[in-house]
Scaffold this active site. Structure first.
Site, mmCIF file in Angstrom:
data_model
loop_
_atom_site.group_PDB
_atom_site.id
_atom_site.type_symbol
_atom_site.label_atom_id
_atom_site.label_comp_id
_atom_site.label_asym_id
_atom_site.label_seq_id
_atom_site.Cartn_x
_atom_site.Cartn_y
_atom_site.Cartn_z
ATOM 1 N N HIS A 21 0.791 -1.277 -0.234
ATOM 2 C CA HIS A 21 0.114 0.006 0.077
ATOM 3 C C HIS A 21 0.984 1.279 0.005
ATOM 4 O O HIS A 21 1.908 1.295 0.696
ATOM 5 C CB HIS A 21 -0.961 0.119 1.346
ATOM 6 N N ASP A 79 -7.879 -5.171 -0.154
ATOM 7 C CA ASP A 79 -8.385 -5.835 -1.172
ATOM 8 C C ASP A 79 -8.228 -7.239 -1.113
ATOM 9 O O ASP A 79 -8.810 -8.197 -1.758
ATOM 10 C CB ASP A 79 -7.848 -5.533 -2.597
HETATM 11 N N1 ACO Z 1 3.952 -7.721 -4.736
HETATM 12 C C1 ACO Z 1 5.367 -7.500 -5.209
HETATM 13 N N2 ACO Z 1 6.332 -6.718 -5.027
HETATM 14 C C2 ACO Z 1 5.650 -5.435 -4.693
HETATM 15 C C3 ACO Z 1 4.306 -5.379 -4.392
HETATM 16 C C4 ACO Z 1 3.530 -6.512 -4.780
HETATM 17 N N3 ACO Z 1 2.105 -6.412 -4.515
HETATM 18 N N4 ACO Z 1 3.910 -4.011 -4.173
HETATM 19 C C5 ACO Z 1 5.109 -3.282 -4.058
HETATM 20 N N5 ACO Z 1 6.168 -4.113 -4.536
HETATM 21 C C6 ACO Z 1 7.674 -3.823 -4.463
HETATM 22 C C7 ACO Z 1 7.974 -2.768 -5.603
HETATM 23 O O1 ACO Z 1 8.418 -3.771 -6.676
HETATM 24 C C8 ACO Z 1 9.213 -2.086 -4.753
HETATM 25 O O2 ACO Z 1 10.151 -2.849 -4.870
HETATM 26 P P1 ACO Z 1 11.510 -2.342 -5.054
HETATM 27 O O3 ACO Z 1 12.041 -1.238 -3.833
HETATM 28 O O4 ACO Z 1 12.572 -3.240 -5.105
HETATM 29 O O5 ACO Z 1 11.644 -1.532 -6.434
HETATM 30 C C9 ACO Z 1 8.700 -1.769 -3.653
HETATM 31 O O6 ACO Z 1 7.928 -2.858 -3.203
HETATM 32 C C10 ACO Z 1 7.910 -0.513 -3.370
HETATM 33 O O7 ACO Z 1 6.678 -0.643 -4.459
HETATM 34 P P2 ACO Z 1 6.020 0.819 -4.992
HETATM 35 O O8 ACO Z 1 5.543 0.220 -6.495
HETATM 36 O O9 ACO Z 1 7.153 1.964 -4.987
HETATM 37 O O10 ACO Z 1 4.946 1.122 -4.229
HETATM 38 P P3 ACO Z 1 3.766 2.011 -4.364
HETATM 39 O O11 ACO Z 1 3.646 2.780 -3.322
HETATM 40 O O12 ACO Z 1 4.152 2.796 -5.757
HETATM 41 O O13 ACO Z 1 2.663 0.960 -4.732
HETATM 42 C C11 ACO Z 1 0.759 -0.275 -4.803
HETATM 43 C C12 ACO Z 1 1.489 0.529 -3.956
HETATM 44 C C13 ACO Z 1 0.413 0.028 -5.934
HETATM 45 C C14 ACO Z 1 -0.385 -0.765 -4.054
HETATM 46 C C15 ACO Z 1 1.641 -1.735 -4.928
HETATM 47 O O14 ACO Z 1 1.963 -2.164 -3.528
HETATM 48 C C16 ACO Z 1 1.017 -2.730 -5.858
HETATM 49 O O15 ACO Z 1 1.067 -2.705 -7.030
HETATM 50 N N6 ACO Z 1 0.232 -3.839 -5.001
HETATM 51 C C17 ACO Z 1 -0.533 -4.754 -5.799
HETATM 52 C C18 ACO Z 1 -1.807 -4.088 -6.410
HETATM 53 C C19 ACO Z 1 -2.703 -3.827 -5.035
HETATM 54 O O16 ACO Z 1 -3.017 -4.592 -4.100
HETATM 55 N N7 ACO Z 1 -3.288 -2.767 -5.225
HETATM 56 C C20 ACO Z 1 -4.497 -2.416 -4.126
HETATM 57 C C21 ACO Z 1 -3.740 -1.222 -3.309
HETATM 58 S S1 ACO Z 1 -5.214 -0.756 -2.130
HETATM 59 C C22 ACO Z 1 -6.407 0.100 -3.056
HETATM 60 O O17 ACO Z 1 -6.252 0.653 -3.815
HETATM 61 C C23 ACO Z 1 -7.604 0.266 -2.046
#
Ligand code: ACO
Length: 422
Positions: free
Chosen positions: A299, A356
């Protein structure tokens, strides 16, 4: 408050600082460009406050979520969803008479104009109910022309969205629609319109009603997320609340936002089909050359736990126990959660199950099909979108939202006549 000093070569500029109710700190950079020629660049707005708001407070580090100062845990255990709608939009828990009037108004305005059903007849069966909902909400003002009564627009949106959602569902499964009943509560009306058939009345248990109430309450607002920012962005041009909220529904449909709960179930189904391949999917999520992410994990704001996920996990257990559901996807979900929470990749990046992850499982247990999950999210988020739209429009200082950019494209180049182009 102290000022922040920014030094750019020879020039030092002072920028005012601000403090919010919960001691959140901000630097006001609105005059920066005029003073220095610089803009700030913050891709994805991760560190940019777009407005001052009195609606929702989140502390992602401590896992706090409050609507209008009330803890989500208290609202989830003691309030009904229509009360939370009132609270978010009008900044007070409704007193008994207000609550009764609100209930009556929401019931009275539940019906949608009969001509709107023509639209539903002509969507192809393959239409995603989220696309249908966005289109139908955008179409509402055509049937309810501007009477310059914002309260009436608000009532209509809250009351009619549940009817539109139920019709979209009934059409998607080819069943006749069920009309709302004026002596039913919001939740009872919704469940009846979703699950009753002309032959069978729908009998639902208190546990299911409570679970749905919880789901809608925890989705009701989440400050400046992607769809709410969209609603504020669109509304800043003085577009109607219907047009603004319809844009919010479109923003919510993306898999990285509201679409994630559907993706969670699809991911669990894919893991099941491959013979409970949990390990393989964990490895895929960690592989930087693989675009796959573990859906329902991580998140932008919550970095220790998502308080909504905590509430839902509890409700999930209660519903599954009452319904005696033994679902292979649920077992895979539990395995996945356990494996991820012990894996250093997820621990180091503070990637926990988000709302979610459990909402999809709970919707499935309630009998709501996968392609309706995001639509349910939209139903819950409706009061939040409206509250933000109203807060913005009530603020005389609001300006049209118009961010800047850093242009990194080609410098000026001469136009090439057709014969000289390669
Ligand atoms: N699976 C694997 N790796 C992940 C995930 C994941 N679900 N989420 C983040 N990471 C990793 C990224 O690759 C990144 O790694 P790095 O530092 O080695 O490059 C690190 O964790 C940070 O991730 P960001 O993308 O910078 O985090 P951001 O805050 O931009 O994204 C998000 C948040 C979009 C929710 C992301 O965690 C994601 O894509 N999750 C899966 C989709 C999801 O569940 N969305 C629902 C969100 S809640 C809502 O909208 C109600």
């Amino acid at each position: 408050m102290q000022t922040a000093k920014l030094t750019l070569g020879e020039q030092t500029v002072e920028l005012p600082t601000l403090e919010g109710t919960e001691k959140e700190l901000a630097i006001d950079i609105s005059a920066l460009r005029a003073k220095t020629g610089y803009i700030t660049l913050d891709q994805g707005y991760a560190n940019t406050g777009s407005c001052k708001s009195e609606i929702t407070f989140i502390d992602g580090e401590r896992g706090i979520l409050r609507y209008r100062g009330y803890d989500i845990e208290d609202l989830a255990s003691q309030a009904t969803f229509p009360e939370v709608c009132y609270l978010l939009i009008y900044d007070k828990l409704p007193a008994p008479q207000e609550r009764e009037n609100w209930r009556k108004q929401l019931t009275q305005h539940s019906l949608v104009h009969e001509s709107m059903l023509n639209f539903f007849q002509h969507f192809p069966p393959t239409a995603h109910p989220m696309d249908v909902l966005s289109a139908m909400v955008a179409a509402l003002p055509a049937f309810y022309p501007d009477e310059n009564d914002i309260h009436l627009d608000i009532i209509r949106l809250i009351a009619k969205t549940k009817t539109l959602v139920a019709i979209a569902y009934k059409k998607s499964i080819g069943e006749p629609i069920v009309y709302p009943k004026s002596d039913y509560s919001y939740m009872a009306n919704f469940l009846r319109m979703m699950f009753a058939t002309p032959a069978e009345p729908y009998v639902f248990s208190k546990t299911l009603e409570d679970a749905l109430n919880l789901l809608l309450i925890i989705h009701a607002d989440h400050e400046q997320n992607c769809s709410t920012s969209t609603v504020r962005m669109v509304g800043s041009s003085h577009a109607s609340v219907y047009a603004s909220v319809s844009a919010g529904i479109s923003a919510l449909s993306g898999p990285l936002h509201g679409g994630a709960n559907q993706e969670v179930l699809e991911m669990l189904e894919a893991i099941r089909k491959e013979g409970s391949a949990t390990k393989k999917y964990i490895a895929k999520a960690k592989d930087k050359n693989d675009g796959f992410r573990l859906m329902g994990f991580g998140h932008r704001v919550y970095k220790n736990f998502d308080p909504r996920a905590k509430l839902l996990k509890k409700s999930c257990d209660a519903v599954l126990a009452e319904l005696k559901i033994d679902d292979p996807l649920l077992n895979i979900a539990k395995e996945l959660e356990e494996a991820a929470l012990q894996d250093s990749y997820f621990v180091e990046r503070k990637l926990f199950p988000n709302v979610d992850f459990y909402s999809g499982i709970l919707y499935r247990a309630l009998g709501i099909p996968t392609n309706m999950f995001t639509v349910m999210f939209a139903l819950g988020r409706m009061p939040g979108w409206i509250a933000h739209w109203k807060e913005m429009r009530d603020n005389p200082q609001e300006r049209i939202h118009r961010p800047r950019q850093l242009y990194v494209g080609s410098p000026q180049r001469p136009f090439l006549p057709l014969g000289e182009r390669k």
